[in-house]
Enzyme design. Structure first.
Site, PDB file in Angstrom:
ATOM      1  N   LYS A  55      10.182  -3.779   1.763  1.00 29.65           N
ATOM      2  CA  LYS A  55       9.099  -3.506   0.806  1.00 29.65           C
ATOM      3  C   LYS A  55       9.704  -2.824  -0.416  1.00 29.65           C
ATOM      4  O   LYS A  55      10.297  -1.760  -0.311  1.00 29.65           O
ATOM      5  CB  LYS A  55       8.050  -2.588   1.443  1.00 29.65           C
ATOM      6  CG  LYS A  55       7.041  -1.989   0.447  1.00 29.65           C
ATOM      7  CD  LYS A  55       6.023  -1.052   1.126  1.00 29.65           C
ATOM      8  CE  LYS A  55       5.141  -0.342   0.092  1.00 29.65           C
ATOM      9  NZ  LYS A  55       4.166   0.610   0.703  1.00 29.65           N
ATOM     10  N   ASP A  71       3.880   2.993  -6.672  1.00 32.06           N
ATOM     11  CA  ASP A  71       2.604   2.738  -6.008  1.00 32.06           C
ATOM     12  C   ASP A  71       1.557   3.745  -6.480  1.00 32.06           C
ATOM     13  O   ASP A  71       1.465   4.851  -5.957  1.00 32.06           O
ATOM     14  CB  ASP A  71       2.792   2.832  -4.480  1.00 32.06           C
ATOM     15  CG  ASP A  71       1.494   2.564  -3.710  1.00 32.06           C
ATOM     16  OD1 ASP A  71       0.527   2.076  -4.334  1.00 32.06           O
ATOM     17  OD2 ASP A  71       1.470   2.829  -2.492  1.00 32.06           O
ATOM     18  N   LYS A 125      -4.556   6.541  -6.116  1.00 35.01           N
ATOM     19  CA  LYS A 125      -4.183   7.737  -5.363  1.00 35.01           C
ATOM     20  C   LYS A 125      -4.548   8.988  -6.159  1.00 35.01           C
ATOM     21  O   LYS A 125      -4.607   8.951  -7.388  1.00 35.01           O
ATOM     22  CB  LYS A 125      -2.661   7.742  -5.131  1.00 35.01           C
ATOM     23  CG  LYS A 125      -2.158   6.732  -4.129  1.00 35.01           C
ATOM     24  CD  LYS A 125      -0.638   6.805  -3.995  1.00 35.01           C
ATOM     25  CE  LYS A 125      -0.119   5.780  -3.000  1.00 35.01           C
ATOM     26  NZ  LYS A 125      -0.581   5.986  -1.615  1.00 35.01           N
ATOM     27  N   GLU A 138      -0.992  -1.909  -0.035  1.00 35.34           N
ATOM     28  CA  GLU A 138      -0.358  -3.039  -0.729  1.00 35.34           C
ATOM     29  C   GLU A 138       0.944  -3.490  -0.078  1.00 35.34           C
ATOM     30  O   GLU A 138       1.330  -4.653  -0.208  1.00 35.34           O
ATOM     31  CB  GLU A 138      -0.103  -2.658  -2.197  1.00 35.34           C
ATOM     32  CG  GLU A 138       1.187  -1.892  -2.504  1.00 35.34           C
ATOM     33  CD  GLU A 138       1.265  -0.511  -1.846  1.00 35.34           C
ATOM     34  OE1 GLU A 138       0.218   0.020  -1.424  1.00 35.34           O
ATOM     35  OE2 GLU A 138       2.385   0.035  -1.740  1.00 35.34           O
ATOM     36  N   ARG A 180       1.782  -4.027   2.984  1.00 34.91           N
ATOM     37  CA  ARG A 180       1.617  -5.082   3.993  1.00 34.91           C
ATOM     38  C   ARG A 180       1.325  -6.435   3.339  1.00 34.91           C
ATOM     39  O   ARG A 180       1.675  -7.470   3.883  1.00 34.91           O
ATOM     40  CB  ARG A 180       0.529  -4.668   4.994  1.00 34.91           C
ATOM     41  CG  ARG A 180      -0.830  -4.505   4.389  1.00 34.91           C
ATOM     42  CD  ARG A 180      -1.760  -3.649   5.242  1.00 34.91           C
ATOM     43  NE  ARG A 180      -1.452  -2.211   5.154  1.00 34.91           N
ATOM     44  CZ  ARG A 180      -2.131  -1.258   5.786  1.00 34.91           C
ATOM     45  NH1 ARG A 180      -3.154  -1.573   6.565  1.00 34.91           N
ATOM     46  NH2 ARG A 180      -1.787   0.004   5.654  1.00 34.91           N
TER      47      ARG A 180
HETATM   48  N1  BES Z   1       3.253   3.750  -0.033  1.00 37.23           N
HETATM   49  C1  BES Z   1       2.151   4.198   0.726  1.00 37.23           C
HETATM   50  C2  BES Z   1       2.548   4.938   2.000  1.00 37.23           C
HETATM   51  C3  BES Z   1       3.308   6.215   1.823  1.00 37.23           C
HETATM   52  C4  BES Z   1       2.683   7.436   1.887  1.00 37.23           C
HETATM   53  C5  BES Z   1       4.685   6.193   1.650  1.00 37.23           C
HETATM   54  C6  BES Z   1       3.387   8.611   1.758  1.00 37.23           C
HETATM   55  C7  BES Z   1       5.409   7.374   1.529  1.00 37.23           C
HETATM   56  C8  BES Z   1       4.760   8.577   1.586  1.00 37.23           C
HETATM   57  C9  BES Z   1       1.272   3.019   1.133  1.00 37.23           C
HETATM   58  O1  BES Z   1       1.266   1.945   0.244  1.00 37.23           O
HETATM   59  C10 BES Z   1      -0.133   3.526   1.203  1.00 37.23           C
HETATM   60  O2  BES Z   1      -0.639   3.893   0.197  1.00 37.23           O
HETATM   61  N2  BES Z   1      -0.704   3.510   2.401  1.00 37.23           N
HETATM   62  C11 BES Z   1      -2.021   3.981   2.602  1.00 37.23           C
HETATM   63  C12 BES Z   1      -2.733   2.969   3.468  1.00 37.23           C
HETATM   64  C13 BES Z   1      -4.215   3.174   3.537  1.00 37.23           C
HETATM   65  C14 BES Z   1      -4.849   2.877   2.194  1.00 37.23           C
HETATM   66  C15 BES Z   1      -4.781   2.249   4.599  1.00 37.23           C
HETATM   67  C16 BES Z   1      -1.951   5.343   3.278  1.00 37.23           C
HETATM   68  O3  BES Z   1      -1.025   5.553   4.063  1.00 37.23           O
HETATM   69  O4  BES Z   1      -2.766   6.181   2.981  1.00 37.23           O
HETATM   70 ZN    ZN Z   2       2.962   1.750  -0.920  1.00 35.11          ZN
HETATM   71 MN    MN Z   3      -0.180   2.186  -1.292  1.00 36.58          MN
END
Ligand code: BES
Ligand code: ZN
Ligand code: MN
Length: 487
Positions: free
Chosen positions: A251, A256, A263, A335, A337
């Site tokens: 990935k 992001d 976020k 995103e 996935r």
């Molecule tokens: N890139 C993030 C996950 C992440 C979080 C990486 C903290 C490193 C540190 C990922 O794309 C994400 O935002 N995941 C969400 C998924 C949710 C929306 C189902 C998450 O983990 O909150």
């Molecule tokens: Zn991400």
């Molecule tokens: Mn994300």
């Protein structure tokens, strides 16, 4: 590119010790017995080493830690570093000892009197890894970094390249992962990977028009709100025969924001590391090329930026993946996935790999579950995941198996499309993400998904890395490949 500390290796020359400049390092085990190198320094310094080794401070040191004798009499050197290490140390202790030397070294040159200490390569590797400093964006002249000269009586069959190939791969991963997103744009990332052609890797950059032709609607929807073009980069190392390759998939979200499901501001800057999975794949490919691995390995990374804009994908949009499955994007922040679903499918269709491991900073939930000590391992194969966890353990990289099953898979079923891109709530967040990926893995492909959100970049650093990107996984995957896929 952050350069490795300069390291040279020669036979032990005790007559040279008195006049050495910089720092001298010696090793002493818990029993306090001095080897010939330590004895030499002890005699020259009028028994200062003996006194240090007899002290409570030395008794209280853990293996792999060091004490310094500053400006001892009898030698020209500015200090003697006494490292507590057994003559036949474990890999872990040897690397810790190297890291301790890196922290003591500073700007001075260092001569390491290793004598007949075992695991010299691991001492050198630990030193190199801990000597990393990401200073690309400091305007001040970088601090001088002393060189290291090892004196050892165990250089027969020792290949310095076995150390530097690994350290350079790890440094490549760390540099990419630490780099801010205005520098490491999608195009800049692809350019850095294309440069590895000079090492004998075959590198192809697939542009948006080709990705559209391939039908990668899931990957493309993530990048559609960004000014930076989405890309897939394919890196091939063909060091084996004509057998099918092993595949690594990463990935590579260069930033992001969450997209329209944006976020919160606090901590959003950390999302420069959201390409960490692609960074590890790139670092492993570099190591394989540098050490001319006798294996066929393909690394495929999806490089995109997740931004909100008038053109961004919306919550509720339905996209079609390359596989043909339709996905409701209920949360644009899930995103990774989406990117991986298309890259995993493409990799299997094109290469029919003998096994496939993907890496992704996929979920915050894996940090809730495992903290920063272990990556989550999700797999359809006990054999592959077991071999990976064993390799990771041998390299001191934490990895812990997590479950997959039909009951979790149900959670991503969707009213209007074949699936949705989250489980709906926060329950089992890293497992539902893995179940999503699993829908894009063919039953015949042994596969493991490594959720590295907690281990790719660590604010407090690790024993072998300063604060920031760790390069977690480069050593484990390199070992897995050499154990399993090389003759
Ligand atoms: N890139 C993030 C996950 C992440 C979080 C990486 C903290 C490193 C540190 C990922 O794309 C994400 O935002 N995941 C969400 C998924 C949710 C929306 C189902 C998450 O983990 O909150
Ligand atoms: Zn991400
Ligand atoms: Mn994300």
């Amino acid at each position: 590119m952050t350069a490795l500390v300069k390291m040279t290796y020669s036979d032990v020359d005790l007559d040279a010790v008195a006049a050495l400049g910089g720092l001298i390092a010696i090793f002493v085990g818990a029993d306090g017995k001095l080897d010939s190198c330590a004895r030499k320094v002890n005699t020259l310094s009028r028994k200062a080493v003996e006194r240090l080794v007899a002290s409570d401070a030395f008794a209280g040191l853990s293996e792999g830690s060091a004490l310094r004798l500053a400006f001892p009499t009898g030698v020209t050197a500015a200090g003697v570093i006494v490292v507590k290490l057994e003559r036949r140390p474990s890999v872990e202790a040897a690397r810790l000892a190297g890291a301790a030397l890196a922290l003591e070294k500073g700007p001075l040159d260092m001569t390491v009197l290793a004598g007949n200490i075992g695991k010299l390569a691991d001492v050198a590797l630990g030193l190199a890894l801990r000597d990393y400093d990401f200073n690309a964006h400091k305007t001040a002249e970088p601090k001088a970094r002393g060189a290291v000269a090892f004196m050892s009586s165990k250089l027969d069959g020792f290949d310095p390249k076995s150390v530097s190939a690994i350290a350079e791969g790890v440094f490549f991963t760390r540099d990419l992962t630490n780099e801010p997103a205005n520098v490491l744009t999608t195009s800049n990332f692809a350019d850095r990977l294309a440069e590895m052609q000079a090492l004998g890797l075959k590198v192809e950059v697939l542009e948006e028009a080709e990705l559209e032709k391939l039908g990668m609607g899931a990957l493309l929807c993530v990048g559609q709100g960004s000014e930076s073009p989405s890309k897939v980069v394919v890196m091939q190392w063909n060091g084996g025969g004509d057998e099918a390759p092993f595949a690594l998939v990463g990935k590579g979200v260069v930033f992001d924001t969450g997209g329209i499901s944006i976020k919160p501001a606090a901590g959003m800057e950390d999302m420069t590391m959201d390409m960490g999975g692609a960074g590890v794949v790139s670092g492993v490919m570099k190591t394989l090329a540098l050490r001319k691995a006798k294996a066929n390995v393909v690394g495929v990374v999806g490089i995109v930026e997740n931004m909100p804009s008038g053109n961004a994908v919306r919550p509720g949009d339905v996209v079609t993946s390359m596989k043909g499955d339709k996905i409701e994007v209920v949360n644009t922040d899930a995103e990774g996935r989406l990117v991986l679903s298309d890259v995993l499918w493409y990799t299997q269709e094109r290469f029919r790999p003998v096994g496939m491991i993907n890496l992704a900073t996929l979920t915050g939930a894996i940090i809730i579950a495992l903290g920063h000590e272990n990556a989550g391992v999700f797999s359809n194969s006990d054999d592959l995941s077991g071999a990976f966890i064993k390799a990771a353990s041998a390299e001191g990289e934490g990895a812990w198996r997590m479950p997959l099953s039909a009951a979790y898979d149900k959670m991503i079923n969707c009213r209007i499309a074949d699936m949705r891109n989250t489980g709906g709530g926060r329950d089992a967040g890293s497992i539902t993400a893995a179940q999503f990926l699993a829908r894009f893995v063919k039953p015949e492909t042994p596969w493991a998904h490594l959720d590295i959100a907690g281990v790719a970049s660590i604010k407090g650093g690790t024993k072998l890395a300063p604060a920031g990107a760790t390069g977690w996984g480069v050593m484990a995957l390199n070992r897995l490949i050499s154990d399993r896929y090389e003759a």
